[in-house]
Design a protein around this motif. Structure first.
Motif, short mmCIF file in Angstrom:
data_model
loop_
_atom_site.label_atom_id
_atom_site.label_comp_id
_atom_site.label_asym_id
_atom_site.label_seq_id
_atom_site.Cartn_x
_atom_site.Cartn_y
_atom_site.Cartn_z
N THR A 73 41.92 18.59 14.17
CA THR A 73 41.69 19.96 13.71
C THR A 73 42.97 20.58 13.17
OG1 THR A 73 39.95 20.19 15.38
CG2 THR A 73 40.78 22.21 14.38
N TYR A 74 44.09 20.36 13.85
CA TYR A 74 45.37 20.86 13.33
C TYR A 74 45.68 20.24 11.97
CZ TYR A 74 46.79 23.26 17.62
OH TYR A 74 46.88 24.12 18.68
N THR A 75 45.41 18.94 11.84
CA THR A 75 45.64 18.26 10.57
C THR A 75 44.77 18.87 9.48
OG1 THR A 75 46.11 16.21 11.79
CG2 THR A 75 45.71 16.02 9.43
N PHE A 76 43.51 19.10 9.82
CA PHE A 76 42.59 19.72 8.87
C PHE A 76 43.09 21.10 8.46
CE2 PHE A 76 39.09 22.60 8.00
CZ PHE A 76 38.31 21.90 7.10
N TYR A 77 43.52 21.90 9.42
CA TYR A 77 43.97 23.26 9.13
C TYR A 77 45.24 23.25 8.28
CZ TYR A 77 45.33 28.13 9.90
OH TYR A 77 45.69 29.44 9.72
N LEU A 78 46.17 22.36 8.61
CA LEU A 78 47.44 22.29 7.88
C LEU A 78 47.20 22.01 6.40
CD1 LEU A 78 50.56 22.34 8.19
CD2 LEU A 78 50.45 19.86 8.48
N PHE A 79 46.29 21.08 6.11
CA PHE A 79 46.04 20.72 4.71
C PHE A 79 45.05 21.68 4.04
CE2 PHE A 79 47.62 16.65 6.40
CZ PHE A 79 48.59 16.37 5.46
N LEU A 84 42.86 27.12 0.90
CA LEU A 84 42.00 28.18 1.40
C LEU A 84 42.81 29.27 2.09
CD1 LEU A 84 39.23 25.98 3.08
CD2 LEU A 84 39.15 27.04 0.81
N GLY A 85 42.20 30.44 2.23
CA GLY A 85 42.81 31.51 3.00
C GLY A 85 42.73 31.23 4.49
N ILE A 86 43.39 32.06 5.27
CA ILE A 86 43.47 31.83 6.71
C ILE A 86 42.10 31.94 7.37
CG2 ILE A 86 44.41 32.71 8.88
CD1 ILE A 86 46.90 33.54 7.35
N ALA A 87 41.35 33.00 7.07
CA ALA A 87 40.06 33.22 7.73
C ALA A 87 39.07 32.08 7.49
CB ALA A 87 39.47 34.56 7.30
N PRO A 88 38.80 31.69 6.24
CA PRO A 88 37.87 30.57 6.06
C PRO A 88 38.40 29.26 6.63
CG PRO A 88 38.87 31.20 3.96
CD PRO A 88 39.21 32.27 4.95
N ALA A 89 39.72 29.05 6.59
CA ALA A 89 40.28 27.82 7.14
C ALA A 89 40.09 27.76 8.65
CB ALA A 89 41.77 27.71 6.79
N VAL A 90 40.25 28.90 9.33
CA VAL A 90 40.04 28.94 10.79
C VAL A 90 38.60 28.63 11.13
CG1 VAL A 90 39.97 30.47 12.79
CG2 VAL A 90 41.96 30.50 11.29
N LEU A 91 37.66 29.25 10.42
CA LEU A 91 36.24 29.01 10.69
C LEU A 91 35.87 27.55 10.46
CD1 LEU A 91 34.65 32.22 9.10
CD2 LEU A 91 34.94 31.70 11.53
N LEU A 92 36.32 27.00 9.34
CA LEU A 92 36.03 25.60 9.05
C LEU A 92 36.70 24.68 10.06
CD1 LEU A 92 36.30 25.53 5.16
CD2 LEU A 92 34.23 25.27 6.54
#
Length: 255
Positions: A73-79, A84-92
């Motif tokens: 999940t951290y890897t997904f968020y980092l890339f 993407l913006g922060i909000a959609p990236a957090v939800l995804l």
């Protein structure tokens, strides 16, 4: 004092202390501290005391599968945050965690989870090191008075939900939820909002380094819990986690 009151006291105090340490000494230290198995140790302690050691041992494979999902999940968020913006990236990222945790817990095994977690830790350390460094001369965004209390409430609430639903979830699912970074995730997101990608990457790097210690914690717990009891097994697991985390951080800093 009951276990309920202990949860209400210990968890928010830990979040408060780590948040202050991160604010005072930087995101890397905050990431290292939140990456240590603090939440995992609390969850496993409460599972041992409330459900028994056999239940807690049954949760270890799920916990390591959950840890691999956390690193994914951290890897997904980092890339993902490169596009993407922060909000959609957090939800995804949260949705991604659910899918990954289910896959590792139900389709993998202990050794596969450890191997994938270590591989992703290496990816995170390398990728975060290529992100821009935090600008120490830049003036940080002013902290809102409600930020730390919000982190404290979120961490405590999730811990209460996980341990309260343990009977219904069973050991595998309870273990899968144990390594959820209820302290680290708010720190990462708030660092991203406050300091941009540089601050977020520093926090993620610290968490990835700390995850090596989390693996050691669960392996020590699995090996010693039956023979040596809850207090000694968890204490030794935490000691091994701290030693490995500090040693790895020092080695990477020298490198």
């Amino acid at each position: 004092m009951t276990l309920f009151h202990l949860k209400l006291i210990v968890t928010p105090l830990l979040m408060w202390a780590i948040s202050l340490a991160s604010r005072r000494w930087g995101g890397l230290l905050g990431g290292l501290l939140s990456g240590l198995p603090i939440t995992s140790a609390l969850v496993m302690t409460f599972l041992c005391l409330e459900q028994g050691t056999a239940f807690a041992l049954g949760a270890v494979p799920g916990a390591l599968g959950g840890l691999a999902a956390v690193q994914a999940t951290y890897t997904f968020y980092l890339f993902a945050t490169r596009k993407l913006g922060i909000a959609p990236a957090v939800l995804l990222a949260m949705l991604f965690y659910g899918v990954a945790a289910y896959a590792f817990t139900h389709g993998g095994n202990l050794y596969l989870s450890i191997a994938v977690a270590l591989l992703l830790i290496g990816v995170l350390i390398r990728a975060s090191g290529r992100e821009p460094r935090p600008d120490t001369l830049a003036r940080p965004r002013r902290q809102r008075f409600w930020e730390i209390p919000l982190r404290m409430v979120s961490a405590t609430s999730l811990l209460m939900v996980i341990t309260s639903l343990a009977n219904w979830l069973g050991p595998a699912a309870s273990g899968m939820l144990a390594p959820i970074p209820v302290i680290a995730w708010p720190l990462v997101v708030f660092a991203h909002v406050q300091s941009g990608r540089a601050g977020m990457a520093t926090m993620v790097r610290g968490n990835a380094i700390g995850a090596v210690g989390v693996i050691a914690f669960y392996l020590v717990l699995a090996g010693l819990l039956d023979a040596w009891g809850v207090a000694i097994a968890i204490s030794l697991g935490m000691l091994c986690a701290v030693i490995l985390t500090v040693g790895l951080a020092a080695a990477l800093r020298r490198g």
